[in-house]
Design an enzyme around this catalytic site. Structure first.
Site, PDB file in Angstrom:
ATOM      1  N   THR A   1      39.538  32.531  45.284  1.00 44.25           N
ATOM      2  CA  THR A   1      40.508  32.785  44.222  1.00 44.25           C
ATOM      3  C   THR A   1      40.612  34.282  43.966  1.00 44.25           C
ATOM      4  OG1 THR A   1      39.042  32.847  42.278  1.00 44.25           O
ATOM      5  CG2 THR A   1      39.671  30.672  43.124  1.00 44.25           C
ATOM      6  N   ASP A   2      41.714  34.697  43.367  1.00 49.80           N
ATOM      7  CA  ASP A   2      41.748  36.041  42.800  1.00 49.80           C
ATOM      8  C   ASP A   2      40.972  35.999  41.484  1.00 49.80           C
ATOM      9  OD1 ASP A   2      42.319  38.718  42.382  1.00 49.80           O
ATOM     10  OD2 ASP A   2      44.437  38.524  42.868  1.00 49.80           O
ATOM     11  N   TRP A   3      40.772  37.160  40.899  1.00 46.94           N
ATOM     12  CA  TRP A   3      39.912  37.302  39.722  1.00 46.94           C
ATOM     13  C   TRP A   3      40.327  36.300  38.633  1.00 46.94           C
ATOM     14  CZ3 TRP A   3      36.036  41.172  38.588  1.00 46.94           C
ATOM     15  CH2 TRP A   3      35.570  41.153  37.277  1.00 46.94           C
ATOM     16  N   ALA A   4      39.459  35.332  38.390  1.00 46.77           N
ATOM     17  CA  ALA A   4      39.593  34.369  37.289  1.00 46.77           C
ATOM     18  C   ALA A   4      40.801  33.446  37.414  1.00 46.77           C
ATOM     19  CB  ALA A   4      39.640  35.097  35.938  1.00 46.77           C
TER      20      ALA A   4
END
Length: 707
Positions: free
Chosen positions: A250-253
């Site tokens: 995933t990208d950040w969060a």
């Protein structure tokens, strides 16, 4: 199971920089569960051989199974030696140089303990309001595909991990991240599946086909579902249709952000959707860590789903040799000799020179001749150190060459004057008066203008893509002196050049050029280097035209059919066309292209046609030209673009030299996505264009038959 789930977590490196037993302050605010520290699979944003070794040592002392951490960072356009931003590298139209830049970045990163880079970003983008356009290679899918391949080859050294300096590449952001509504970062993306497949997915696939080990999900929606939880996108298309068996991160969060998106009610549901979509690693939210075990226990998630995700992560660690050597290539001594070496800086200089685009050069204002006239260098970027761009991360601005110091190497003190003129966003009366006084003493004015580095990049979308008013005020006042003005632009996106273009005799687009930016600008201004860059993205006449791109559709009422008619597709207050087209760029050489020659005019599906032109350098100096092949499908089942890039070659010609440039046209180049999502060609007529920009009338017609 707890250890398996731990492998699926990526944690920012902060907890490992102190005693692992202490989670306080900012680390506690990140919500990092204490149980993850000895079992997490990956660390984000840490580099430096000594630091990486210390973290790995401490981690392995606590990890029961001795499974090493994998270290991932954003090496976007260089590690410590910073190359031009990716948009600028795209402007080089030189995939070999792109690959070399990635090899150098990988080598510097590897000796500093890095195993994975979150690059290349291959998002196609048509809207320069979006700040992250600086990380892309532009508006065209074919150009993006070729650069995606080059960057992956460079980072991964053709997938040869016996090379200690190869690091794993992560293609991002999957998918469609470059098309947010209004050009606003993180915003909704809404397009048809056919449009997504036709233009936006091909760059990711090119990087994956080249062997990229990871894919990062995007923040946006795809068909109303956030990409990170989109089973159709990640499982059906990426995994099953394309056969990708690497790591999806995933990208950040972004997995946790499915909750504010409104497709998950809580963390537990977010974890369910993520694992069902075959997301392997969660970056900086902890829905997997907090809920996957529970989901398996209650039967909502099959343990095999978790096992497959873990296995993909372990395979990557094994491929990189981390089980044999958890430090891999990290070496303090090698850092000293390899990172930011003179050899690497020279390559950064070469890439910067090749990436700059000469947009305007009236009456051959450029190149300047050293010491034959007085030159006034004016503008905030004359001595600005921030030429690296927003994603340089480990780059140190004070190590970059500056324009003034570089110009002083070729122009003596009596013939080079300097005044700051303005700050980037502010100007004082005293600054303006000093600039005028300086310019009055000179024969030619060189203006170093641009965006602050924070004006482009992530979370840096803008509705106004002109330069700040302070700089517009400066150039307007200096234009009143009626002296030649050469404007050098430092920026991370295509700009609306109103207020700049009309006052400039020459314009050099330098982008954020990296470590050797000042040196590269000077070499081009004074003719030591001949500009050869071409725009990878159209520059609008004004922001109201955006999105504006070369491979647009025709309409039922095309402006060209009746330009004086009100009831055609046009603006009342602006042109339909960009200020500077995709593929455009001037040179100090004068290149002439002959009419297009075809080997024949008719082809069958298994056949091919060669299309060629003769390019002659009629100038007085050697130079490089980018010869571009475009094709138009005149009639299709769906509306086809007015032209599409299908090939390009960058050639070097001495003064007076000619070269025949040949392209091979094959049936697969004529294919497109039909309404039923099949990718195939139609029999019929096609126009073939070859020129040195997308604005071209050099054309011949071919016919594809089904005979």
């Amino acid at each position: 199971m707890e250890e398996k789930v731990g492998q699926l977590a990526q944690i920012a490196g902060v907890p490992y920089e102190s005693e692992q037993s202490e989670i306080t302050g900012p680390v506690a605010e990140m919500g990092i569960p204490r149980k993850l520290l000895p079992i997490a699979g990956s660390v984000l944003g840490v580099s430096g051989a000594e630091t990486v070794k210390r973290i790995q040592d401490n981690y392995l002392k606590e990890n029961r199974l001795g499974i090493p951490l994998i270290f991932m960072v954003d090496v976007i356009h260089g590690f410590k030696t910073i190359f031009p931003i990716p948009l600028a590298i795209g402007a080089s139209w030189d995939t070999d140089l792109a690959e070399e830049s990635a090899r150098i970045a990988a080598k510097e990163a590897a000796v500093s303990g890095v195993h994975v880079t979150f690059s290349p970003m291959v998002d196609l983008v048509r809207d320069p309001r979006w700040g992250r356009v600086m990380e892309t290679t532009g508006e065209d899918k074919y150009l993006n595909e070729r650069f995606a391949e080059s960057f992956v080859r460079g980072y991964q050294n053709n997938n040869d991990y016996s090379d200690p300096y190869a690091i794993a590449a992560c293609v991002k952001h999957f998918a469609g991240y470059g098309a947010p509504e209004g050009g606003r970062d993180y915003n909704t993306v809404d397009m048809s599946e056919r449009q997504l497949r036709e233009h936006y997915l091909s760059g990711y696939k090119a990087g994956i086909d080249e062997g990229a080990e990871l894919v990062m999900t995007s923040f946006n929606t795809v068909d109303g579902i956030p990409a990170t939880a989109n089973k159709w996108l990640l499982d059906d298309v990426l995994r099953k249709e394309w056969g990708f068996d690497g790591v999806i991160i995933t990208d950040w969060a972004s997995l946790g952000e499915t909750i504010p998106h409104g497709v998950a009610a809580n963390e537990k549901e977010a974890a369910q959707k993520g694992i069902d979509a075959t997301v392997d690693m969660e970056m900086m939210t902890f829905t997997y860590s907090n809920h996957l075990e529970e989901l398996v226990e209650e039967g909502s998630v099959d343990e095999e789903q978790v096992d497959q995700a873990v296995l993909r992560i372990l395979k990557l660690k094994n491929k990189l040799g981390l089980f044999e050597n958890p430090y891999r290539t990290a070496s303090v001594s090698d850092e000293g000799s390899i990172v930011f070496s003179e050899e690497n800086r020279q390559k950064a200089l070469e890439v910067a020179e090749n990436s700059m685009v000469l947009l305007k050069n009236e009456q051959n204002t450029l190149p300047l001749v050293p010491n034959e006239e007085k030159i006034a260098l004016i503008g905030p970027f004359g001595t600005d150190e921030n030429l690296l761009g927003a994603w340089s991360w480990r780059g140190e601005p004070n190590t970059a060459s500056q324009v003034l110091e570089s110009m002083r190497k070729v122009v003596n003190e009596d013939n080079l004057l300097y005044s700051k003129g303005s700050n980037i966003e502010e100007i004082t009366t005293e600054q303006l008066e000093e600039a005028v006084q300086t310019a009055e003493k000179a024969d030619t004015i060189v203006l170093a203008l641009g965006e602050h580095w924070e004006m482009s990049g992530e979370a840096a979308s803008r509705t106004n893509i002109k330069l700040p008013d302070a700089q517009l005020q400066l150039i307007k006042r200096l234009s009143e002196l009626k002296k030649p003005i050469v404007t050098v632009l430092f920026n991370g996106r295509p700009l609306d050049l109103n207020g700049i273009e009309e006052y400039s005799d020459a314009i050099l687009e330098a982008w954020f050029p990296g470590t050797e930016g000042g040196e590269a600008v000077t070499n081009i201004l004074f003719g030591k280097a001949n500009p050869s860059g071409k725009l990878p993205m159209s520059f609008p006449e004004n922001v109201g035209q955006v999105p504006i791109y070369y491979n647009r559709f025709n309409t039922g009422r095309p402006y060209e059919s009746a330009p004086n008619d009100k009831y055609v597709s046009k603006y009342l207050d602006s042109s339909n066309y960009p200020k500077y087209d995709f593929g455009y760029g001037l040179s100090y050489s004068d290149f002439e292209l002959s009419p297009v020659q075809l080997s024949k005019n008719e082809m069958t599906p298994g056949d091919e046609i060669t299309a060629s032109v003769t390019v002659t350098n009629k100038g007085e100096r050697a130079g490089k030209e980018v010869v571009q092949l475009y094709i138009r499908d005149l009639v299709g089942e769906v509306v086809r673009p007015l032209k599409e890039l299908k090939g390009f070659k960058k050639i070097h010609l001495e003064a007076g030299e000619s070269e025949e440039v040949t392209f091979t046209v094959t049936e697969d180049m004529l294919r497109y996505y039909h309404p039923d999502q099949t990718f195939r060609s139609d029999a019929g007529e096609f126009e073939v264009f070859i020129n040195n920009s997308s604005h071209t009338s050099h054309t011949e017609t071919i016919v594809l038959t089904n005979k």
